[in-house]
Every structure is written in C-alpha cells, then in structure tokens.
Design a protein around this motif. Sequence first.
Motif, PDB file in Angstrom:
ATOM      1  N   GLU A   1      -6.660   3.750   1.045  1.00 58.92           N
ATOM      2  CA  GLU A   1      -5.349   4.077   0.301  1.00 58.92           C
ATOM      3  C   GLU A   1      -4.462   4.888   1.323  1.00 58.92           C
ATOM      4  O   GLU A   1      -5.063   5.706   2.115  1.00 58.92           O
ATOM      5  CB  GLU A   1      -5.654   4.814  -0.916  1.00 58.92           C
TER       6      GLU A   1
ATOM      7  N   ASN B   1       0.944  -1.147   0.057  1.00 55.18           N
ATOM      8  CA  ASN B   1      -0.091  -0.060   0.079  1.00 55.18           C
ATOM      9  C   ASN B   1       0.849   1.198   0.023  1.00 55.18           C
ATOM     10  O   ASN B   1       0.178   2.201  -0.161  1.00 55.18           O
ATOM     11  CB  ASN B   1      -1.106  -0.088   1.423  1.00 55.18           C
TER      12      ASN B   1
ATOM     13  N   GLY C   1       0.270   1.339  -4.479  1.00 55.91           N
ATOM     14  CA  GLY C   1       0.297   2.513  -3.473  1.00 55.91           C
ATOM     15  C   GLY C   1       1.325   3.412  -4.087  1.00 55.91           C
ATOM     16  O   GLY C   1       2.197   3.211  -4.774  1.00 55.91           O
TER      17      GLY C   1
ATOM     18  N   ARG D   1       3.289   7.408  -8.436  1.00 56.13           N
ATOM     19  CA  ARG D   1       2.484   6.442  -8.662  1.00 56.13           C
ATOM     20  C   ARG D   1       2.584   5.575 -10.058  1.00 56.13           C
ATOM     21  O   ARG D   1       2.858   6.201 -11.074  1.00 56.13           O
ATOM     22  CB  ARG D   1       0.832   6.675  -8.617  1.00 56.13           C
TER      23      ARG D   1
END
Length: 376
Positions: free
Chosen positions: A232, A180, A200, A194
Amino acid sequence: MLVAHLADLHLGYAQFNLEEREEDVYETFNEAIDISIKEGAGLVILAGDLFHTPRPNGKAVITLANALKKLKEKQIPVVFVLGEHDISRLRDVPFAFVFSNLGLMKRLKAEEPFVVGDVAVFGADKERRGNIDALIEKLHNAEQAAKGFKKRILVMHQGLTDLNKFAGEINADDLPSGFNYYALGHYHDHQEKRFANLGGPLVYPGSLDLTPSEGIKEVEKGFALVDMSGEEAKTHWIPLHRRAQFSVRLDYGTLADGVEKVMQKAAGFAKKPVVRVEVAGRGIDSRAIAANLVRLNEACLHYVWQPLDEQSDVRVYDERPQDMDQELLRLSADALKSEELAAFAVRDLLPAASEGDASKALEIAWEAFKKRSVRP
C-alpha cells in the motif's frame, strides 16, 4: 520507490504585490525540491497550477527551469498536469509545455503511462464543469490502460464535491478504482482521504504558500512524500519553512499596549511576518488606529487592519482590502452571478484589457463566447 507530490505552486504570485512575498513562494518551492532530492525521491509529481498566470513572469520561469535542471542532473524524472491557472482562454500553447518539449519534465496522459521502475503514472489536465463527461471518459481509459501494471498512480487537478460541495467538479464515485495512489491538486489545504471505492489514498498536499483565496492566517504548508515500495502507498506530509502570518484582535481602549504585544510576537520570527489586525471597541476613530498601528512597520513586512465598531455593530474596512485579487473575484461574482464568469473576467480578460491590448481582449472574449455557445 519514493514519490514527491507537489501541487498548487503558483510560481509568480506576490501577495499584496510585494516582491518579498513573491520570493517567499520561490523559496518554499526550492525547499520542497531540495528535500525531495535529499530524501531520495525517484519521481516528482507537479499536480497542476505550476504558475499563477498562464503567462508567467521571468522570475517564475527561471525558478522552475533551475529546479527542473537540478532534478535532471540527479536523474529524477518530473511529471505534471495542468491546472486552471496554467491554461489560457486563448488558442495558445500552455507555457509549461516548453519544459516538456525540452525534456525537463513530462506531461501526463490518461491513456498512456509514464513508467518509472515498477510504477505507472497516468494523469489528466484540469477540466471545467462543462466538460466533466469528457474527463470521466478519460479516467475510464486510464483505468483500462493501467490494468497491466502492479503499481499505479493517477494525477489530476480537480475538486471533489465529497470534500467541498461548493468547489468540487467531480465525485469520488467518478474516479477509477484501480489505482494505488491518487495525487490531486486544486484544494489549497492539505487533505488526505480514503474512499471505499478507491484502491489507495487520495491526497491534496495543499499549496506551497498562501494564495489569494486564503487571506492571512496561521497555517502550515507543505507537500507529500509517498512510499510506493510496499503493498500500500504510505504518505508522509512534509511541512515547509515559511514567513509567518497571523491575526490578532485588539481592544480599542488599550490599543497602544496591544500594538506592543504584536510587535513582541513579530520579533520572535526569523522573517518579518504578515499580520491582520482587528480593533474592537466603541466610538472608533480610524485616524487614531492608524496612528498607533504605524509602529508595526518596524516589525512587520505588511499589515492590514479592520475596525469593529461595537456601538454601530457595523464592520468598517480599511481603504484597501486585505487581498485585492480575492476582493475582485468576490465583487465580480456578485455582479455577474457566476463564479466561473468572474474567474474569466478577472484572470483572463482583465490582464489583457489592463495592458491596453484591445485585439487580444476581444480574441479572448470571442473564444470564450464560442465555447459557451456550443455547450449542450
């Protein structure tokens, strides 16, 4: 849970060998720790290069020890991985392991989670280019071990070629997808990215203060606070208060007026700044420049200057390069045709040789030779 992500502390580094600049590094680190406590962080991550050298000085050791003690009293766990500055070429135990053995912080492993609340944290120490295959295998093991946890963090100290093709050792495609948050160290500029294949955000918080490779520049430094409570990971980058540094270009013909403006700007900061001055013009007399710039000693902690003679179209540098460590690395890389060998010569071999310890220097060289000779 809120996680504080710090990287590239370089405790013990003193820019221009100034005691004040070494103290500046300690102050920014302590500020980051105090903010983490105030904001209610449940975990602190130190993503490599805790110290500037594998054998840190006493002030650096005490500064880290006091911070870890403060966090322990607040029942905030601390985890870490090693960066290249923490790892000696000798067969020696990394200094950071002392704090791990004392229970003040925990060294992360790829195959074994460190669990805080509902978050599992995995990590891998810095690996050089010649050992990347072993690192990728470790990352695969981490992904397998992380499958039983809902929230997962991966901590590393590596450069990504996706962000810097010259300084990277691995690609984003080499990273496991099942995490994550990717807490990285190594790049000294703050970067967040990203990637489609990752679960994540990938974050480099950057160094806490300017380091040898960065010279003198106006830039913010800080660390990341990561909120892991939702679906998230949400990142918040926290800038720190630092001694100002800036660069100016002055005209040789109006040098006195230019110096006065620099002094006025310098007077506006709480601490005396560090300044880089370029002086452009024709028929430049370095003695005249030095005579004018000496006034900056009143307003600046330190300054360096560089004449730019427009007539000869040649840059003539001051007697002392603006950063001796970086200049040594550059000259060594030019001579050895290898950045890796240059880093070994300057960061590992030179300190032992300068201490007059021939046996230690020989042992470092021999260990490095054996490692290189067994490469496939």
